[in-house]
Design a protein around this motif. Structure first.
Motif, PDB file in Angstrom:
ATOM      1  N   ARG A 151     -42.596 -23.624  33.058  1.00  0.00           N
ATOM      2  CA  ARG A 151     -41.877 -23.386  31.709  1.00  0.00           C
ATOM      3  C   ARG A 151     -42.207 -23.343  30.784  1.00  0.00           C
ATOM      4  O   ARG A 151     -42.686 -22.517  29.805  1.00  0.00           O
ATOM      5  CB  ARG A 151     -39.876 -23.452  31.664  1.00  0.00           C
ATOM      6  CG  ARG A 151     -39.371 -22.516  33.026  1.00  0.00           C
ATOM      7  CD  ARG A 151     -39.675 -20.935  32.815  1.00  0.00           C
ATOM      8  NE  ARG A 151     -38.806 -20.766  31.309  1.00  0.00           N
ATOM      9  CZ  ARG A 151     -39.035 -19.376  30.458  1.00  0.00           C
ATOM     10  NH1 ARG A 151     -39.783 -18.810  31.574  1.00  0.00           N
ATOM     11  NH2 ARG A 151     -38.418 -19.103  29.761  1.00  0.00           N
ATOM     12  N   ALA A 152     -42.858 -24.876  30.682  1.00  0.00           N
ATOM     13  CA  ALA A 152     -43.254 -24.702  29.343  1.00  0.00           C
ATOM     14  C   ALA A 152     -44.868 -24.066  28.574  1.00  0.00           C
ATOM     15  O   ALA A 152     -45.562 -23.473  27.754  1.00  0.00           O
ATOM     16  CB  ALA A 152     -44.083 -26.562  29.138  1.00  0.00           C
ATOM     17  N   ALA A 153     -45.865 -24.169  30.113  1.00  0.00           N
ATOM     18  CA  ALA A 153     -46.653 -23.264  30.439  1.00  0.00           C
ATOM     19  C   ALA A 153     -46.861 -21.951  30.468  1.00  0.00           C
ATOM     20  O   ALA A 153     -47.251 -21.317  29.679  1.00  0.00           O
ATOM     21  CB  ALA A 153     -47.919 -23.517  32.064  1.00  0.00           C
ATOM     22  N   ALA A 154     -45.486 -21.392  30.745  1.00  0.00           N
ATOM     23  CA  ALA A 154     -45.222 -19.750  30.409  1.00  0.00           C
ATOM     24  C   ALA A 154     -45.099 -19.191  29.813  1.00  0.00           C
ATOM     25  O   ALA A 154     -45.586 -18.534  28.591  1.00  0.00           O
ATOM     26  CB  ALA A 154     -44.018 -19.425  31.872  1.00  0.00           C
ATOM     27  N   ARG A 155     -44.534 -20.189  28.668  1.00  0.00           N
ATOM     28  CA  ARG A 155     -44.083 -19.842  27.194  1.00  0.00           C
ATOM     29  C   ARG A 155     -44.703 -20.627  26.602  1.00  0.00           C
ATOM     30  O   ARG A 155     -44.796 -19.722  25.066  1.00  0.00           O
ATOM     31  CB  ARG A 155     -42.480 -21.066  26.883  1.00  0.00           C
ATOM     32  CG  ARG A 155     -41.735 -20.347  27.539  1.00  0.00           C
ATOM     33  CD  ARG A 155     -40.140 -21.012  27.366  1.00  0.00           C
ATOM     34  NE  ARG A 155     -40.026 -21.865  26.424  1.00  0.00           N
ATOM     35  CZ  ARG A 155     -38.423 -21.931  25.830  1.00  0.00           C
ATOM     36  NH1 ARG A 155     -38.394 -22.620  27.125  1.00  0.00           N
ATOM     37  NH2 ARG A 155     -38.717 -22.602  24.507  1.00  0.00           N
ATOM     38  N   LEU A 324     -24.821 -34.282  27.599  1.00  0.00           N
ATOM     39  CA  LEU A 324     -25.286 -33.157  28.524  1.00  0.00           C
ATOM     40  C   LEU A 324     -26.113 -31.971  27.500  1.00  0.00           C
ATOM     41  O   LEU A 324     -26.235 -31.165  26.571  1.00  0.00           O
ATOM     42  CB  LEU A 324     -23.670 -32.551  28.506  1.00  0.00           C
ATOM     43  CG  LEU A 324     -23.638 -31.610  29.996  1.00  0.00           C
ATOM     44  CD1 LEU A 324     -23.855 -32.264  30.902  1.00  0.00           C
ATOM     45  CD2 LEU A 324     -22.400 -31.099  29.956  1.00  0.00           C
ATOM     46  N   LEU A 325     -27.493 -32.369  28.507  1.00  0.00           N
ATOM     47  CA  LEU A 325     -28.431 -31.216  27.989  1.00  0.00           C
ATOM     48  C   LEU A 325     -28.491 -29.635  28.580  1.00  0.00           C
ATOM     49  O   LEU A 325     -28.056 -28.303  28.564  1.00  0.00           O
ATOM     50  CB  LEU A 325     -29.775 -31.317  28.869  1.00  0.00           C
ATOM     51  CG  LEU A 325     -30.529 -33.250  28.234  1.00  0.00           C
ATOM     52  CD1 LEU A 325     -31.487 -33.300  27.677  1.00  0.00           C
ATOM     53  CD2 LEU A 325     -29.781 -32.770  26.096  1.00  0.00           C
ATOM     54  N   ALA A 326     -27.723 -30.145  30.404  1.00  0.00           N
ATOM     55  CA  ALA A 326     -27.404 -28.568  31.262  1.00  0.00           C
ATOM     56  C   ALA A 326     -26.430 -28.823  32.251  1.00  0.00           C
ATOM     57  O   ALA A 326     -26.890 -30.004  32.520  1.00  0.00           O
ATOM     58  CB  ALA A 326     -28.485 -27.937  31.505  1.00  0.00           C
ATOM     59  N   ALA A 354     -32.072 -24.794  33.059  1.00  0.00           N
ATOM     60  CA  ALA A 354     -32.026 -26.666  33.030  1.00  0.00           C
ATOM     61  C   ALA A 354     -33.411 -27.146  31.616  1.00  0.00           C
ATOM     62  O   ALA A 354     -33.796 -27.998  30.742  1.00  0.00           O
ATOM     63  CB  ALA A 354     -32.091 -27.360  33.996  1.00  0.00           C
ATOM     64  N   ALA A 355     -34.320 -26.018  32.853  1.00  0.00           N
ATOM     65  CA  ALA A 355     -35.904 -26.479  31.690  1.00  0.00           C
ATOM     66  C   ALA A 355     -35.538 -26.071  30.298  1.00  0.00           C
ATOM     67  O   ALA A 355     -35.662 -26.495  30.027  1.00  0.00           O
ATOM     68  CB  ALA A 355     -36.170 -26.424  32.429  1.00  0.00           C
ATOM     69  N   ASP A 356     -35.140 -25.242  30.098  1.00  0.00           N
ATOM     70  CA  ASP A 356     -35.480 -24.237  28.605  1.00  0.00           C
ATOM     71  C   ASP A 356     -34.503 -24.974  28.013  1.00  0.00           C
ATOM     72  O   ASP A 356     -34.350 -25.149  26.375  1.00  0.00           O
ATOM     73  CB  ASP A 356     -34.689 -22.848  28.352  1.00  0.00           C
ATOM     74  CG  ASP A 356     -36.033 -22.347  29.280  1.00  0.00           C
ATOM     75  OD1 ASP A 356     -36.886 -22.800  29.640  1.00  0.00           O
ATOM     76  OD2 ASP A 356     -35.417 -20.615  29.278  1.00  0.00           O
ATOM     77  N   ALA A 357     -32.535 -25.828  28.419  1.00  0.00           N
ATOM     78  CA  ALA A 357     -32.135 -26.625  27.557  1.00  0.00           C
ATOM     79  C   ALA A 357     -33.352 -28.281  26.955  1.00  0.00           C
ATOM     80  O   ALA A 357     -32.687 -28.293  26.160  1.00  0.00           O
ATOM     81  CB  ALA A 357     -31.072 -26.280  28.383  1.00  0.00           C
ATOM     82  N   VAL A 358     -33.924 -28.527  28.101  1.00  0.00           N
ATOM     83  CA  VAL A 358     -34.601 -29.327  27.703  1.00  0.00           C
ATOM     84  C   VAL A 358     -36.211 -29.613  26.878  1.00  0.00           C
ATOM     85  O   VAL A 358     -36.223 -30.812  25.794  1.00  0.00           O
ATOM     86  CB  VAL A 358     -35.441 -29.950  28.854  1.00  0.00           C
ATOM     87  CG1 VAL A 358     -36.628 -31.171  28.448  1.00  0.00           C
ATOM     88  CG2 VAL A 358     -33.974 -30.421  30.134  1.00  0.00           C
TER      89      VAL A 358
END
Length: 365
Positions: A151-155, A324-326, A354-358
């Motif tokens: 997700r980090a790479a895509a964004r 709680l993150l997700a 969940a990945a986006d929340a982190v």
């Protein structure tokens, strides 16, 4: 107060000072002011995060002996100071804690100034480090770590992203991504000299899971071959290389415990604990959360479904005392996708959320 004196340099992590004697401590304070460096004066014991995150560590013989006894990890920038010429016991304490120099004050104050200059790099930098740990085997930490990196790479939230496999016995995180046959270096192939590695060279040598995402996997050792040996020095060099380059560094700690895993936890700006929503997993997570908290106070929780007994994420967070993150519900088809072609987070779903929340927690928007 000298109004013309320069303030401590902005952006530099303070030097951690562990000196009990008030005269020696005052001398260290004077030299630090001359070197334009801020100090963080504490007494033993200190948390692992404070120890590892400081720009450098200045201690006396008593503190060095205590730090060695507590197993504080060896790191660059440890300096032992003495009042007058060091004795044999001072040198022994310096060796035990891994000090780079022993400096006699006040006679050798210039040498301490030089050490401040040598370790003047910012340890916070522009890069961000996230460590993902599991409450036990099969908790889903590797899957979440890979999803965060994708997700980090895509964004394009950072210039580059590095995913580091910290679980030598788990078969290789390249399998999670379906890239086990992609050429490039794995941990057993990586040779790091003098504790440093170039971020550019690392990105060029590692296999890419996506544009801007380099993966350092443990790979598979096969029958009769030993698993990859991860040393704390090598792990630290790779992490600090990414941090200095402004990358997002994602470390898959999984259920590993040991010096290399400790290095990842110590270096992280955020440690994410993944806990399945099952009673036994939550019980195991209490021990893991305590271990992580001793090393790093910056922790968050991801609770993974399904929840056979109806455990809610908020309930698990309350038991563990973690933010709680997700809370992920079970994601249909995820297990089959991992088996047949590797992880993908192109479509919305619990794992992607969940990945986006982190990523939002570490400001990687």
């Amino acid at each position: 107060m000298n109004l013309l004196a320069k303030p401590p340099a902005v952006g530099l992590a303070p030097a951690l000072v562990l000196v009990r004697d008030h005269r020696l401590r005052a001398e260290v304070r004077r030299v630090a002011a001359a070197a334009e460096r801020a100090t963080d004066e504490r007494a033993m014991p200190v948390g692992r995060h404070a120890w590892s995150g400081a720009g450098m560590v200045i201690l006396d013989t008593a503190a060095a002996t205590a730090a060695a006894a507590e197993g504080c990890p060896r790191r660059p920038g440890i300096v032992l100071v003495t009042e007058g010429e060091p004795a044999v016991s001072d040198w022994q304490a310096a060796t035990a804690v891994g000090a780079e120099r022993v400096v006699a004050l006040p006679a050798c104050a210039v040498e301490l100034v030089e050490q401040f200059a040598e370790h003047a790099e910012s340890r916070t930098g522009e890069g961000v480090v996230v460590a993902v740990a599991g409450a036990g085997g099969g908790a889903g930490a590797s899957t979440l770590a890979a999803a965060i990196a994708l997700r980090a790479a895509a964004r394009r939230s950072r210039r580059d992203t590095v995913l580091i496999d910290g679980a030598p016995l788990d078969g290789g995180i390249d399998l999670v991504l379906g890239m086990e046959n992609v050429p490039g270096l794995r941990w057993p192939d990586l040779v790091i000299e003098d504790g440093r590695v170039s971020a550019t060279a690392l990105h060029n040598a590692l296999p890419a899971a996506a544009a801007g995402l380099a993966v350092l996997s443990c790979g598979r050792h096969g029958a009769g071959r030993s698993p990859a040996e991860l040393t704390p020095a090598a792990v630290r060099a790779v992490i600090e290389s990414g941090r200095a380059a402004g990358d997002l560094v994602v470390c898959d700690v999984s259920a590993e415990r040991g010096p290399a895993a400790d290095t990842m936890v110590d270096a992280a700006d955020l440690v994410v604990l993944v806990v399945p929503a099952r009673l036994r997993a939550v019980a195991a997570a209490e021990v893991v959360a305590s271990y992580l908290g001793e090393r790093n106070p910056n922790r968050g929780l991801v609770v993974r479904g399904p929840a056979p007994g109806g455990l809610r994420g908020a309930e698990v967070a309350e038991v563990l005392g973690l933010p709680l993150l997700a809370a992920m519900r079970g994601q249909s088809g995820l297990a089959a996708r991992l088996e047949r072609g590797g992880l993908s987070v192109r479509r919305r779903g619990p794992l992607r959320d969940a990945a986006d929340a982190v990523l939002s927690m570490v400001g990687a928007r």
